[in-house]
Write an enzyme that holds these catalytic residues in place. Structure first.
Site, PDB file in Angstrom:
ATOM      1  CG  ASN A 126     -41.958  95.675  90.531  1.00  0.00           C
ATOM      2  OD1 ASN A 126     -42.616  94.993  91.316  1.00  0.00           O
ATOM      3  ND2 ASN A 126     -41.610  96.928  90.801  1.00  0.00           N
ATOM      4  CE  LYS A 185     -44.584  99.578  89.233  1.00  0.00           C
ATOM      5  NZ  LYS A 185     -43.783 100.741  89.495  1.00  0.00           N
ATOM      6  CG  HIS A 230     -38.907  99.441  93.275  1.00  0.00           C
ATOM      7  ND1 HIS A 230     -39.719 100.546  93.269  1.00  0.00           N
ATOM      8  CD2 HIS A 230     -38.936  98.944  92.012  1.00  0.00           C
ATOM      9  CE1 HIS A 230     -40.228 100.702  92.054  1.00  0.00           C
ATOM     10  NE2 HIS A 230     -39.764  99.741  91.278  1.00  0.00           N
ATOM     11  CD  GLU A 240     -43.196 101.913  92.724  1.00  0.00           C
ATOM     12  OE1 GLU A 240     -43.537 100.764  93.064  1.00  0.00           O
ATOM     13  OE2 GLU A 240     -43.316 102.346  91.563  1.00  0.00           O
ATOM     14  CD  GLU A 245     -36.439 100.058  88.318  1.00  0.00           C
ATOM     15  OE1 GLU A 245     -37.020  99.494  87.393  1.00  0.00           O
ATOM     16  OE2 GLU A 245     -36.940 100.191  89.449  1.00  0.00           O
ATOM     17  N   GLY A 298     -43.006 104.674  86.298  1.00  0.00           N
ATOM     18  CA  GLY A 298     -44.462 104.860  86.315  1.00  0.00           C
ATOM     19  C   GLY A 298     -44.902 106.211  85.787  1.00  0.00           C
ATOM     20  CB  SER A 342     -41.795 104.567  81.442  1.00  0.00           C
ATOM     21  OG  SER A 342     -42.367 105.174  82.591  1.00  0.00           O
TER      22      SER A 342
HETATM   23  C1  PEP Z   1     -40.613  99.424  88.231  1.00  0.00           C
HETATM   24  O1  PEP Z   1     -41.574  99.319  88.966  1.00  0.00           O
HETATM   25  O2  PEP Z   1     -39.506  98.931  88.541  1.00  0.00           O
HETATM   26  C2  PEP Z   1     -40.777 100.156  86.975  1.00  0.00           C
HETATM   27  C3  PEP Z   1     -39.738 100.337  86.196  1.00  0.00           C
HETATM   28  O3  PEP Z   1     -42.046 100.610  86.716  1.00  0.00           O
HETATM   29  P1  PEP Z   1     -42.581 101.201  85.295  1.00  0.00           P
HETATM   30  O4  PEP Z   1     -42.102 100.266  84.206  1.00  0.00           O
HETATM   31  O5  PEP Z   1     -44.065 101.211  85.440  1.00  0.00           O
HETATM   32  O6  PEP Z   1     -41.984 102.559  85.143  1.00  0.00           O
END
Ligand code: PEP
Length: 261
Positions: A12, A14, A98, A100, A170, A176, A216
């Site tokens: 992803n 972003k 997601h 975010e 997630e 993040g 992460s």
């Molecule tokens: C994501 O954006 O779905 C995600 C898991 O981000 P990160 O790996 O940066 O935590």
């Protein structure tokens, strides 16, 4: 009954990378991922970069998807992109729900349900993201919360072709932040989600839908997640923006999967 779920590594991106940067990344990834079999790989660039990435990856084993879409096929929704528009580009996957988008754009469970329905209608495979925040985890409510999010997203959808749905667990506190759930924590939630999916759909669908972990994920952690039978892959944010770390994650997943097959 044992199901053969092909592992998926999804990136992803972003709101990062111009079309030129994305094209360059796709070219390098195509080269570097050669020979890493047994794992499906996709990248999800921002909308303006989709055509360049699609061209660069055409004929390769790496796929691509979008990061969001609207639920309506068209209409007076300034700034939005619809399922048929993505379908016309040849888009296969779309990230929906997601955290975010839930947090910064106020997406609700009902809107996400409508988006899931629309994605399936227009031949797109949703990567349906869900997960609890830290206060819910600390209060011991992670599994129940995630089950409710799954239920809300899939209610009223009818029987799903399991190949068309991916669910990404997630935990919000891991996205993040550099903090990861343990593989055992992820397995516990994914097991609960699979049970919930069996209730909502049936055992066969629940056994075949792929469940990813996201939050992460880094190259040094991929092995421990992929060793868990319940975890069918990863959704990677930050570490997917660098071609070497993303390739290392793909390689790690391919190595573990190779041992399992
Ligand atoms: C994501 O954006 O779905 C995600 C898991 O981000 P990160 O790996 O940066 O935590």
């Amino acid at each position: 009954m044992k199901y053969n779920r092909i592992p998926l590594v999804a990136g992803n991106w972003k709101m990062y990378k111009t079309p030129a940067e994305a094209k360059q990344f796709a070219r390098l990834l195509r080269e570097k991922a050669q020979g890493l079999g047994g794992v499906e790989v996709i990248v999800c660039p921002p909308f303006p970069a989709l055509p360049a990435v699609a061209t660069e990856l055409a004929g390769s084993r790496i796929g691509w998807g979008a990061q969001n879409m609207h639920w309506a096929p068209e209409g007076a929704y300034t700034g939005e992109v619809s399922g048929p528009m993505l379908q016309a580009l040849g888009c296969r996957y779309v990230i929906l729900g997601h955290s975010e988008r839930r947090r910064h754009f106020g997406e609700t469970d009902e809107q996400i349900r409508q988006k899931l329905e629309a994605a399936l209608t227009y031949g797109l495979r949703p990567i349906f993201c869900l997960g609890e925040d830290l206060s819910i985890r600390e209060a011991g409510g992670a599994e129940a919360f995630c089950r409710r999010q799954l239920q809300a997203g899939l209610s009223g959808l009818g029987t799903i072709n399991p190949a068309d749905l991916v669910v990404a667990y997630e935990p919000v506190w891991a996205i993040g932040t550099g903090k990861t759930a343990t593989p055992a924590d992820a397995v516990a939630v994914i097991k609960a989600l699979r049970e919930e999916l069996a209730d909502l759909q049936n055992e066969a669908v629940a056994g075949q839908v792929r469940f990813l972990y996201g939050g992460s994920v880094k190259p040094e952690l991929i092995g421990s997640f992929m060793q868990e039978e319940e975890i069918d892959g990863v959704l990677v944010g930050g570490a997917s923006l660098n071609v070497d770390s993303f390739t290392a994650i793909i390689r790690g997943a391919a190595e573990v999967r190779g041992q399992r097959d």
